[in-house]
Design a protein around this motif. Sequence first.
Motif, PDB file in Angstrom:
ATOM      1  N   LEU A 136       0.840  -1.189   0.000  1.00 22.95           N
ATOM      2  CA  LEU A 136       0.000   0.000   0.000  1.00 22.95           C
ATOM      3  C   LEU A 136       0.881   1.247   0.000  1.00 22.95           C
ATOM      4  N   PRO A 137       0.514   2.274  -0.779  1.00 20.30           N
ATOM      5  CA  PRO A 137       1.305   3.508  -0.794  1.00 20.30           C
ATOM      6  C   PRO A 137       0.994   4.383   0.416  1.00 20.30           C
ATOM      7  N   VAL A 138       2.015   5.067   0.908  1.00 19.15           N
ATOM      8  CA  VAL A 138       1.844   5.992   2.031  1.00 19.15           C
ATOM      9  C   VAL A 138       2.044   7.425   1.562  1.00 19.15           C
ATOM     10  N   LEU A 139       3.155   7.685   0.899  1.00 14.87           N
ATOM     11  CA  LEU A 139       3.381   9.024   0.355  1.00 14.87           C
ATOM     12  C   LEU A 139       4.369   8.952  -0.795  1.00 14.87           C
ATOM     13  N   ARG A 140       4.354   9.989  -1.611  1.00 11.78           N
ATOM     14  CA  ARG A 140       5.290  10.139  -2.726  1.00 11.78           C
ATOM     15  C   ARG A 140       6.355  11.148  -2.309  1.00 11.78           C
ATOM     16  N   ALA A 141       7.611  10.838  -2.598  1.00 11.30           N
ATOM     17  CA  ALA A 141       8.716  11.713  -2.205  1.00 11.30           C
ATOM     18  C   ALA A 141       9.829  11.593  -3.231  1.00 11.30           C
ATOM     19  N   GLN A 142      10.974  12.168  -2.920  1.00 11.62           N
ATOM     20  CA  GLN A 142      12.154  12.043  -3.755  1.00 11.62           C
ATOM     21  C   GLN A 142      13.292  11.486  -2.920  1.00 11.62           C
ATOM     22  N   ASP A 143      14.093  10.595  -3.547  1.00  5.19           N
ATOM     23  CA  ASP A 143      15.233  10.048  -2.838  1.00  5.19           C
ATOM     24  C   ASP A 143      16.417  11.021  -2.957  1.00  5.19           C
ATOM     25  N   TYR A 144      17.574  10.600  -2.423  1.00  5.85           N
ATOM     26  CA  TYR A 144      18.734  11.489  -2.409  1.00  5.85           C
ATOM     27  C   TYR A 144      19.237  11.814  -3.814  1.00  5.85           C
ATOM     28  N   ALA A 145      18.886  10.974  -4.780  1.00  2.00           N
ATOM     29  CA  ALA A 145      19.291  11.237  -6.163  1.00  2.00           C
ATOM     30  C   ALA A 145      18.274  12.086  -6.909  1.00  2.00           C
ATOM     31  N   GLY A 146      17.188  12.473  -6.237  1.00  3.73           N
ATOM     32  CA  GLY A 146      16.158  13.280  -6.881  1.00  3.73           C
ATOM     33  C   GLY A 146      15.129  12.481  -7.643  1.00  3.73           C
ATOM     34  N   GLU A 147      15.156  11.144  -7.513  1.00  7.05           N
ATOM     35  CA  GLU A 147      14.186  10.300  -8.202  1.00  7.05           C
ATOM     36  C   GLU A 147      12.895  10.206  -7.393  1.00  7.05           C
ATOM     37  N   ASP A 148      11.761  10.182  -8.100  1.00  7.59           N
ATOM     38  CA  ASP A 148      10.472  10.023  -7.432  1.00  7.59           C
ATOM     39  C   ASP A 148      10.330   8.599  -6.901  1.00  7.59           C
ATOM     40  N   VAL A 149       9.947   8.485  -5.629  1.00  7.87           N
ATOM     41  CA  VAL A 149       9.766   7.179  -4.992  1.00  7.87           C
ATOM     42  C   VAL A 149       8.484   7.196  -4.172  1.00  7.87           C
ATOM     43  N   LEU A 150       8.024   5.998  -3.830  1.00  6.74           N
ATOM     44  CA  LEU A 150       6.887   5.832  -2.933  1.00  6.74           C
ATOM     45  C   LEU A 150       7.368   5.207  -1.631  1.00  6.74           C
ATOM     46  N   LEU A 151       6.892   5.742  -0.516  1.00 12.74           N
ATOM     47  CA  LEU A 151       7.014   5.057   0.762  1.00 12.74           C
ATOM     48  C   LEU A 151       5.835   4.099   0.844  1.00 12.74           C
ATOM     49  N   ILE A 152       6.111   2.823   1.045  1.00  9.80           N
ATOM     50  CA  ILE A 152       5.074   1.794   0.992  1.00  9.80           C
ATOM     51  C   ILE A 152       5.183   0.887   2.211  1.00  9.80           C
ATOM     52  N   HIS A 153       4.102   0.173   2.492  1.00  8.36           N
ATOM     53  CA  HIS A 153       4.177  -0.909   3.474  1.00  8.36           C
ATOM     54  C   HIS A 153       3.295  -2.059   3.010  1.00  8.36           C
ATOM     55  N   ALA A 154       3.581  -3.244   3.508  1.00  7.58           N
ATOM     56  CA  ALA A 154       2.855  -4.434   3.101  1.00  7.58           C
ATOM     57  C   ALA A 154       1.397  -4.354   3.559  1.00  7.58           C
ATOM     58  N   ASP A 155       0.510  -4.867   2.725  1.00  7.01           N
ATOM     59  CA  ASP A 155      -0.905  -4.991   3.081  1.00  7.01           C
ATOM     60  C   ASP A 155      -1.054  -6.291   3.862  1.00  7.01           C
ATOM     61  N   ASP A 156      -0.560  -6.264   5.091  1.00  4.89           N
ATOM     62  CA  ASP A 156      -0.401  -7.469   5.918  1.00  4.89           C
ATOM     63  C   ASP A 156      -1.266  -7.316   7.168  1.00  4.89           C
ATOM     64  N   PRO A 157      -2.076  -8.318   7.503  1.00  3.33           N
ATOM     65  CA  PRO A 157      -2.957  -8.186   8.672  1.00  3.33           C
ATOM     66  C   PRO A 157      -2.200  -7.958   9.976  1.00  3.33           C
ATOM     67  N   ARG A 158      -0.961  -8.421  10.060  1.00  2.00           N
ATOM     68  CA  ARG A 158      -0.172  -8.194  11.274  1.00  2.00           C
ATOM     69  C   ARG A 158       0.222  -6.724  11.387  1.00  2.00           C
ATOM     70  N   LEU A 159       0.529  -6.102  10.258  1.00  2.00           N
ATOM     71  CA  LEU A 159       0.810  -4.667  10.271  1.00  2.00           C
ATOM     72  C   LEU A 159      -0.458  -3.861  10.533  1.00  2.00           C
ATOM     73  N   ARG A 160      -1.571  -4.347  10.004  1.00  3.09           N
ATOM     74  CA  ARG A 160      -2.834  -3.639  10.228  1.00  3.09           C
ATOM     75  C   ARG A 160      -3.177  -3.619  11.714  1.00  3.09           C
ATOM     76  N   LEU A 161      -2.939  -4.738  12.392  1.00  2.00           N
ATOM     77  CA  LEU A 161      -3.175  -4.799  13.828  1.00  2.00           C
ATOM     78  C   LEU A 161      -2.225  -3.852  14.565  1.00  2.00           C
ATOM     79  N   MET A 162      -0.978  -3.772  14.103  1.00  2.00           N
ATOM     80  CA  MET A 162      -0.017  -2.858  14.704  1.00  2.00           C
ATOM     81  C   MET A 162      -0.459  -1.409  14.510  1.00  2.00           C
ATOM     82  N   ALA A 163      -1.045  -1.098  13.353  1.00  2.81           N
ATOM     83  CA  ALA A 163      -1.528   0.256  13.101  1.00  2.81           C
ATOM     84  C   ALA A 163      -2.639   0.622  14.086  1.00  2.81           C
TER      85      ALA A 163
END
Length: 276
Positions: A136-163
């Motif tokens: 799942l995407p969280v936000l769009r940003a740029q890395d140190y090289a100036g490339e567009d990247v996405l901060l993402i995390h797994a669509d995992d029920p264990r992470l959902r419980l942690m959220a």
Amino acid sequence: MTQRRESEELLENGELTVLGRIRSASNATFLCEASSGGDADGPTAHCVYKPVAGEQPLWDFPDGTLAGRELATYLVSAALGWNIVPHTVIRDGPAGPGMCQLWVDQPGDSLDEDTAQETLDLVDLCPADLLPAGYLPVLRAQDYAGEDVLLIHADDPRLRLMAVFDVLVNNADRKGGHILHSVDDEVFGVDHGLCLHVEDKLRTVLWGWAGKPIEDEVLQSVAGLVDELRGELADTLAEHITRAEVAALRDRARAMLEVPVMPTPDRRRPIPWPAF
């Protein structure tokens, strides 16, 4: 006795030997070995030890200790029955009283470099136009090289419980590096010194379920927590955090039952920095 319970008993009562300092931590943090003492071939358990004497004062968390907040957060996890926080105690150690928490062995520690580069972590970065399946995407940003990247995390029920857990404990510092995937395929959260404040301080990388409903089974556990906070659990937590913070925890749990929807990142600084 199971191996896990044996490790927990060593953590609580064993002799602690410092193996090294974890330099990436902002406060004094040590990797220790807990042993029964006197038996070179006896059982051992690795743990993280954070002495209270090594804590840096924080103006926005002035009450109690970070060690106390870590223990209180573990007690909430245990009361919910979610096993999110590794077994945690406060005890004497080589540098005085402090928080001790069982070490989590991670499969990535033994991967070779080529394999590690091909394996996405539970929280990771990817090219902005290549969202992997199951993430799942969280936000769009740029890395140190100036490339567009996405901060993402797994669509995992264990992470959902942690959220959900982070909403309850008002976690102000859920970074990607504070989420550990164990060799036994369990998912743990660590570094909970910035939790349980009375003010809304939720900062997390786990925003992928923002605005989504919370499952009934999860809400049943939350309702059980509300019940426990009417009794002994509240008194136990009040040994480590303020009574106002215990009341705020109860209020957050009740609010979740009344409006069972995950919050949205519409507050100032919703993501901790750095994110990992």
